[in-house]
Design an enzyme around this catalytic site. Structure first.
Site, PDB file in Angstrom:
ATOM      1  N   SER A  87      76.424   0.161 -47.881  1.00  0.00           N
ATOM      2  CA  SER A  87      77.095   1.358 -47.389  1.00  0.00           C
ATOM      3  C   SER A  87      76.074   2.437 -47.040  1.00  0.00           C
ATOM      4  O   SER A  87      75.198   2.197 -46.213  1.00  0.00           O
ATOM      5  CB  SER A  87      78.121   1.840 -48.420  1.00  0.00           C
ATOM      6  OG  SER A  87      78.934   2.861 -47.890  1.00  0.00           O
ATOM      7  N   HIS A 190      85.164   3.144 -45.151  1.00  0.00           N
ATOM      8  CA  HIS A 190      85.030   1.866 -44.444  1.00  0.00           C
ATOM      9  C   HIS A 190      86.377   1.301 -44.000  1.00  0.00           C
ATOM     10  O   HIS A 190      86.601   0.100 -44.024  1.00  0.00           O
ATOM     11  CB  HIS A 190      84.260   0.857 -45.298  1.00  0.00           C
ATOM     12  CG  HIS A 190      82.872   1.318 -45.625  1.00  0.00           C
ATOM     13  ND1 HIS A 190      81.886   1.446 -44.667  1.00  0.00           N
ATOM     14  CD2 HIS A 190      82.316   1.736 -46.790  1.00  0.00           C
ATOM     15  CE1 HIS A 190      80.788   1.906 -45.230  1.00  0.00           C
ATOM     16  NE2 HIS A 190      81.016   2.095 -46.509  1.00  0.00           N
TER      17      HIS A 190
END
Length: 304
Positions: A87, A190
């Site tokens: 991430s 996300h």
């Protein structure tokens, strides 16, 4: 092949940067990073409590700055042949691969953190880790609830993201053989909920010119190696609203012949996953400066 990996949001803990500030020059480096990101990273990493550093616009630059500080103290070693981040850790990896300079990475992460916090404030969303169970059954259950598998972390762990009410239903009626653990994050990262943040980050990165990576770098999109800096910057932008495929990254590490894995500060999460998914591969979690020597020993032993 020695690989360095960089963790994502949620890996930070109160005061974790304090030992690093004992290193000469570390405070000055963090002050430069703070100016770039628009966050007082010295105070955040040494004084602020758990709630305050959980704030997305604080947590993201704090984690990236910590990773870069540790990477710099490691000497940005040529013995590390590949890098990847989970991430927001992909930004740290971009600097470690020399795609972007540190200050530009922190500028973009500051934009990313603020934009994602703003997007998260638009709806009551969150994320929950689903541990264990049959993967197909877990994915089917998430789809039935309108939830997104936002992180495929491997080692039997999928992170679900979406509306808080739907996550509550998942916790109340979990898939057989699973544990559902709500995560302390501000929103459904996300996923499509982050589309406004993608647009903001794309604008911020439009004029950014990246160099091609000096070492192999893998993307969270599908675990593939990325050959050009421009392509990786574009992936950094789009990844804000796309699932993290850390499982595929680890598969790529194995296919590349990984012989050791070093996780940089704030470390522990990714080495934990690697111990289950990459069994037998030595790992080092660099949590404090005292762990740097162990990391060096890992690549020296690999070369022996």
């Amino acid at each position: 092949m020695i690989i360095a990996v960089f963790p994502g949001q949620g890996s930070q803990t109160p005061g974790f940067l304090a030992p690093w500030l004992e290193i000469p020059g570390a405070r000055e480096t963090l002050e430069v990073y703070s100016d770039a990101a628009g966050v007082d990273l010295v105070a955040a990493g040494t004084e602020w409590d758990a709630d305050r550093i959980r704030d997305t616009k604080v947590a993201q630059p704090l984690i990236v700055a910590a990773g870069l500080l540790a990477w710099g103290e490691l000497g940005r070693p040529r013995q590390v042949a590949g890098v990847a981040g989970h991430s927001v850790g992909e930004f740290t990896a971009a600097a470690a691969a020399a795609i972007l300079p540190d200050a530009e990475v922190l500028r973009l992460v500051g934009v990313r953190g603020r934009a994602m916090a703003d997007a998260a404030a638009q709806a009551d969303t969150g994320m929950s880790a689903v541990i264990g169970g049959d993967e197909a059954a877990v994915l089917e259950r998430l789809a039935s609830l309108g939830l997104t598998p936002a992180n495929h972390n491997g080692a039997g762990q999928i992170v679900a993201a979406g509306a808080r009410a739907d996550l509550d239903r998942l916790s109340a009626e979990p898939v057989a053989g699973t544990r559902v653990i709500p995560l302390q994050v501000a929103g459904a990262f996300h996923t499509d909920y982050m589309a406004p943040a993608v647009a903001t980050l794309r604008d911020a990165a439009a004029q950014t010119v990246g160099g091609d990576p000096l070492r192999t770098i893998w993307t969270n999109r599908d675990g593939s190696a990325v050959a050009t800096g421009r392509a990786f910057i574009d992936l950094l932008v789009e990844q804000v609203a796309s699932p993290v495929r850390w499982d595929l990254c680890m598969s790529s590490f194995a296919a590349a012949g990984v012989t050791g894995l070093i996780e940089l500060t704030p470390a522990g999460t990714l080495t934990g996953l690697a111990k289950r998914a990459l069994r037998g591969i030595p790992t080092v979690a660099v949590k404090t400066p005292d762990d740097l020597a162990t990391a060096v020993e890992l690549w020296e032993g690999s070369a022996a």
